[in-house]
Structure formats: structure tokens, C-alpha cells
Design a protein around this motif. Structure first.
Motif, PDB file in Angstrom:
ATOM      1  N   TYR A 134      -5.525   0.212   0.300  1.00 57.90           N
ATOM      2  CA  TYR A 134      -4.439  -0.742   0.064  1.00 57.90           C
ATOM      3  C   TYR A 134      -4.790  -1.502  -1.212  1.00 57.90           C
ATOM      4  O   TYR A 134      -5.943  -1.912  -1.394  1.00 57.90           O
TER       5      TYR A 134
ATOM      6  N   THR B 127       0.991  -3.250   5.563  1.00 52.65           N
ATOM      7  CA  THR B 127       2.188  -2.399   5.519  1.00 52.65           C
ATOM      8  C   THR B 127       2.367  -1.713   6.866  1.00 52.65           C
ATOM      9  O   THR B 127       1.418  -1.607   7.642  1.00 52.65           O
ATOM     10  N   GLU B 128       3.590  -1.243   7.118  1.00 57.04           N
ATOM     11  CA  GLU B 128       3.826  -0.532   8.388  1.00 57.04           C
ATOM     12  C   GLU B 128       3.057   0.769   8.429  1.00 57.04           C
ATOM     13  O   GLU B 128       2.366   1.083   9.382  1.00 57.04           O
ATOM     14  N   ALA B 129       3.190   1.569   7.360  1.00 54.34           N
ATOM     15  CA  ALA B 129       2.461   2.841   7.325  1.00 54.34           C
ATOM     16  C   ALA B 129       0.995   2.559   7.028  1.00 54.34           C
ATOM     17  O   ALA B 129       0.662   1.634   6.293  1.00 54.34           O
TER      18      ALA B 129
ATOM     19  N   VAL C 211       2.358   5.312  -0.454  1.00 51.69           N
ATOM     20  CA  VAL C 211       2.775   5.645   0.907  1.00 51.69           C
ATOM     21  C   VAL C 211       3.745   4.605   1.457  1.00 51.69           C
ATOM     22  O   VAL C 211       4.707   4.921   2.156  1.00 51.69           O
ATOM     23  N   ASP C 212       3.492   3.342   1.147  1.00 50.71           N
ATOM     24  CA  ASP C 212       4.325   2.262   1.688  1.00 50.71           C
ATOM     25  C   ASP C 212       4.032   1.004   0.871  1.00 50.71           C
ATOM     26  O   ASP C 212       2.966   0.907   0.242  1.00 50.71           O
ATOM     27  N   THR C 213       4.952   0.058   0.881  1.00 51.21           N
ATOM     28  CA  THR C 213       4.691  -1.205   0.172  1.00 51.21           C
ATOM     29  C   THR C 213       5.250  -2.375   0.967  1.00 51.21           C
ATOM     30  O   THR C 213       6.136  -2.210   1.813  1.00 51.21           O
TER      31      THR C 213
END
Ligand SMILES: Cc1cc2nc3c(=O)[nH]c(=O)nc-3n(C[C@H](O)[C@H](O)[C@H](O)COP(=O)(O)OP(=O)(O)OC[C@H]3O[C@@H](n4cnc5c(N)ncnc54)[C@H](O)[C@@H]3O)c2cc1C
Length: 453
Positions: free
Chosen positions: A279, A272-274, A305-307
Motif C-alpha cells: 500500500y 482499501t477494500e481490496a 488494485v484499489d484506491t
């Protein structure tokens, strides 16, 4: 080994299949981790069940013990003999490689013990079916090996462990008797579940020579999601949310930032970017429009947080997870301390904190990388750069934390030689019953002595 024993073994399998030259036998005597190198008088490679039976009988006559070996990908030292000069052979099953055509009506496949997991999966896929066991060692791990270790793997959450895939088994007992429990039916309650007993026996009860495996219906379509999160309970909320949305979990894998960064250094993308502490890779199957169901569920779970997500097979995402074992082995300055454990969901967050703190508390620099099949509560603990003299103490301290948290010291890799002292976490009556079974089937302890106890 005496000349008589050598001649007898050569007469059974043919001289080219009794290996004694150190250059040729070396790869059979060192395990996948490189931690253990053992000794054997010969590596013997039978090609049929009858040959296995004759080899086992000859070993009894000549006082040789037997270390059964499949793909030699085991991670607890059970697939290689000990490093002493007791008379023994390694019995390699790799030539037990026959594969029968898939039975598409009863949905099963009969394979020799030496057939790899990847080959079984290929045969199943050709007729639109799937094999319930998949693991990163698929190109080497064998039918006999996955049954002998009762392997789990990435789809255990969906299809169960190796034991759950076994419909029938052919195996050679310690006196050379061929045991055959072989019915294609799904239900078969005539007496004890002997194939189930051989699953997880780690080569101590019989040499498995053929297996009849159930095959499964593959998901029509599936979707792979990686969610970045900072707390383990969020992963459980996500899994619950996905199931409550009517999605079926096909796999659920945990990674940590340390593992993802190690893979990134080795050329893999970050998922992911973040960035986050943890994970979770989840593969789901279900009704059409999987992606929007997944997106909707993710938006309802607090703490993500992010996907990132894409339709299966999503190889690049899976490679981050599957690359962990190899990257850890290559990166650690010493053979990593690898512990396969399971933890109850309720105690996992605190236990993982304690297990990470244990690594940090050492007087030497120790990196910790955890990953594993979080859907099954199964975590692979890896402590890197641990000096050799400190390894046993660290492993024992970590396993004690796992036991204190209500977990198991072996989730799917088994006990082998590495965790023998931890068999005592079973009740004394439990251990006594297991030993009685062993004594009944192998009274002279010829099969894999030193494994399990
Ligand atoms: C990269 C990597 C990823 C892995 N991932 C997983 C995973 O996700 N899940 C998991 O469960 N394991 C995993 N493993 C561990 C390993 O692949 C499994 O334990 C596998 O089942 C071992 O199969 P094998 O054929 O290599 O057996 P071996 O390593 O040769 O033997 C393992 C044990 O089984 C016994 N044995 C082998 N064949 C027979 C036989 N025919 N009859 C009787 N006893 C026999 C041996 O004596 C030994 O005790 C992984 C290993 C690696 C290297």
C-alpha cells in the motif's frame, strides 16, 4: 562520581537537576526500543547554554564523559550510555525549552534544544506557516535531537532533511566554548557550514543548545491517497504520474500487507477494500480540484488494485502508517530487529524480495514488516520474534544485502551504537577525514564516546 564532581554539577544547575536516584534516572538510561539500558553517574539537566557550558567544563575537570540526550526517541542506541561503569553523565536537554516568537518576515523560529517537534509545528501553524520536519515521534523528539540525527521524516520529500531547515545553531564544544552561528538570512557562505556539520553528528562534536529553524509555507490544500498494489515499481509509476500531472508530492509512504493486517488486528481500518501486497500512502498538493487530478492520474497507471482518498489531514489513513512503529514493538515477542536503510529505486523491488526471503530463511519463525518513506528510497526493515542471540547475525545479513544493492545502512536514524561496525561502508579516506574533525573538536573523546566509532 566523586563528591567534588557532584557538588560542582549541583552548584551549576541546582541540586534538583542532578538526578542520581535509580528510580528517577531509569527512563533516561533505557532507549525507546528497550534494547539498550546503560549506566551513568548522574543525569544532569541544565536550563541555559551557559549552564551547559559550565557542565561540560566541570565534566572535563572531573574526567566525566557526556551522553547528550533530547527526547530519547533515537532508534540506534546513541541517546543512552553504554552498560559499563566508566564515569559519565547523561546531559538531558529537556529544560532548554525557551521558544522565541516566530519571525514572520524572515520566516524562522529560534528554539531551545529541548523544544519538541510538535511544539515547533504548533508555533508555526499559529502564524500560518509550517515546520519542514514531521515524524511520528513528534511529541517527544526535540530540536537538538532532530539536528543531531539529521532526521528525515514524512515531509522530507517536500522540504528536505533537518539539516536543510537549520539557519543557525548555538552549541557547546567539548572544551565548554560556546559556538554561535546565528543569522536569519537564507544565504550565508562565510566559511565552512558548521551548523551543517553538527547536523548528523549524533552528539559527538558538540552539545546543541539552541537552533534557528526555517519555516515553510504550508500547502493551501492537499489530498491523501492510498493505493493498493502488488509490485513496488507501480508505486514509482504512480509518483511519477502524479508529478507529471503538476501535483507536488508532500509525502509518499510504503506499507506492506503484513503491517496493514497487524494494524487491523489492533483496531485500525484496512485502507482499501481490496487487499494487496503493498500500500502506498501519498499526500499531494497543487491546484484546485486535486481529487479529480489524482483520480485521472490513477486511472492512467497500470497495476493499481484499489484506491481510497480524502482531503488532508485524513488522520485515519495516516494513523495506519504512523501506528506501525508502536504496533511492531508491542507485537514482537522479542525486541524487533529494526533497520533504517535506503535503496536506489532501480534495485529496491529485488532488494525487498531478498530482504523478505532472508527473514523466511531463518530456522526460527520470523515475521518481516517493511514500511517507510518510499519517495526518498527510505525503508524501515523490521524483523519480529527474532531470538536475542540471532539478532546481530540477521541484522548484519540484511545490511549486507542493502550494501550489495547499492543502498545506505542508515537513511535517517544514524549510526548510534548499533551500527558502528557498518561505518566501514564509507571509504577509508572519508572515515579518516571524519575522525580528524572529531579529534580537532573533541580530542579527549568526551562527547558520546562509542557512538559512530
Ligand atoms: C515512533 C517513532 C517514529 C520515528 N520516526 C522517525 C522518522 O520518521 N524520521 C527520523 O529521522 N527519525 C524517526 N524516529 C527516530 C527519532 O525520533 C529521531 O532520530 C529523532 O531525531 C531523535 O530526537 P530526540 O530528541 O529523541 O533525540 P535522542 O533520541 O535523545 O538522541 C538522538 C541522538 O542525538 C544526540 N542528541 C540529542 N540531543 C542532542 C543535542 N542537543 N546536542 C547534541 N546531540 C544531541 C544523542 O546523543 C543521540 O546520539 C522515530 C522514532 C520513533 C520512536
Amino acid at each position: 562520581m566523586s563528591d567534588g564532581a557532584l557538588t560542582a554539577l549541583q552548584a551549576i544547575v541546582g541540586a534538583p537537576h542532578v538526578l542520581t536516584d535509580p528510580d528517577t534516572t531509569a527512563r533516561y538510561l533505557t532507549d525507546w526500543t528497550g534494547r539498550r539500558t546503560g549506566r551513568a553517574s548522574a543525569v544532569v539537566r541544565p536550563a541555559t547554554t551557559d549552564q551547559v557550558s559550565d557542565v561540560v567544563k566541570a565534566c572535563a575537570v572531573h574526567g566525566l564523559s557526556i551522553c547528550p540526550q533530547g527526547g530519547n526517541t533515537g532508534l540506534v542506541g546513541g541517546s543512552v550510555p553504554p552498560d559499563d561503569d566508566a564515569p559519565r553523565i547523561v546531559l538531558s536537554t529537556t529544560r532548554l525549552s525557551d521558544v522565541e516568537a516566530v519571525d514572520e518576515i524572515d520566516r524562522c523560529i529560534a528554539v531551545g534544544a529541548g523544544v519538541t517537534v510538535a511544539e515547533i509545528a504548533r508555533r508555526a501553524a499559529k502564524v500560518g506557516l509550517t515546520f519542514g520536519i514531521d515524524l511520528a515521534s513528534r511529541d517527544s523528539a526535540t530540536a537538538g535531537g532532530i539536528v543531531a540525527t539529521n532526521a528525515g521524516g514524512i515531509h522530507m520529500i517536500r522540504h528536505g532533511d533537518a539539516r536543510a531547515q537549520v539557519r543557525g545553531v548555538e552549541a557547546v564544544l567539548a572544551d565548554g566554548t560556546v559556538l554561535r552561528r546565528w543569522k536569519r538570512v537564507v544565504k550565508d557562505n562565510v566559511g565552512y557550514d558548521l551548523p551543517g556539520l553538527l547536523a548528523g553528528s549524533e552528539g559527538t562534536l558538540a552539545v546543541i543548545t539552541r537552533v534557528l529553524f526555517a519555516l515553510r509555507t504550508p500547502a493551501a490544500s492537499s489530498f491523501v491517497l492510498v493505493a493498493a498494489l502488488d509490485a513496488v515499481p507501480v508505486a514509482f509509476d504512480l509518483l511519477r504520474g502524479l508529478e507529471n500531472s503538476g501535483l507536488r508530492i508532500e509525502a509518499a509512504e510504503l506499507m506492506t500487507s503484513a503491517g496493514v493486517e497487524l494494524l487491523h488486528e489492533r483496531g485500525h481500518r484496512r485502507p482499501t477494500e481490496a487487499r494487496a501486497r503493498y500500500y502506498v500512502l501519498v499526500e499531494v498538493a497543487g491546484p484546485a480540484d486535486l481529487e479529480s487530478l489524482v483520480v485521472q492520474t490513477v486511472s492512467d497507471v497500470a497495476g493499481i488494485v484499489d484506491t481510497v482518498g480524502e482531503p488532508a489531514p485524513a488522520r485515519a489513513l495516516w494513523e495506519i502508517r504512523e501506528g506501525h512503529t508502536g504496533a511492531i514493538a508491542a507485537s514482537s515477542t522479542t525486541v524487533p530487529v529494526k533497520l533504517d536503510v535506503s535503496l536506489p529505486r532501480a534495485s529496491m523491488p529485488q532488494a525487498l524480495e531478498s530482504l523478505a526471503a532472508l527473514g523466511q530463511a531463518q530456522t526460527y519463525d520470523c515475521r518481516t514488516i517493511f514500511f517507510g518513506h518510499i519517495g526518498d528510497g527510505n525503508i524501515h526493515l523490521n524483523y519480529l520474534d527474532v531470538p536475542a542471540p540471532a539478532q546481530t547475525e540477521l541484522a548484519d545479513a540484511a545490511l549486507q544485502l542493502v550494501v550489495d544493492a547499492g543502498g545506505s545502512v542508515s537513511a535517517e536514524h544514524g549510526i548510534g551504537r548499533d551500527k558502528v561496525r557498518w561505518m566501514s561502508t564509507r571509504d577509508p579516506a572519508d572515515v579518516a577525514a571524519m575522525k580528524a574533525i572529531r579529534a580537532a573538536l573533541d580530542p579527549h573523546e568526551r562527547l558520546n564516546p562509542g557512538v559512530l566509532w
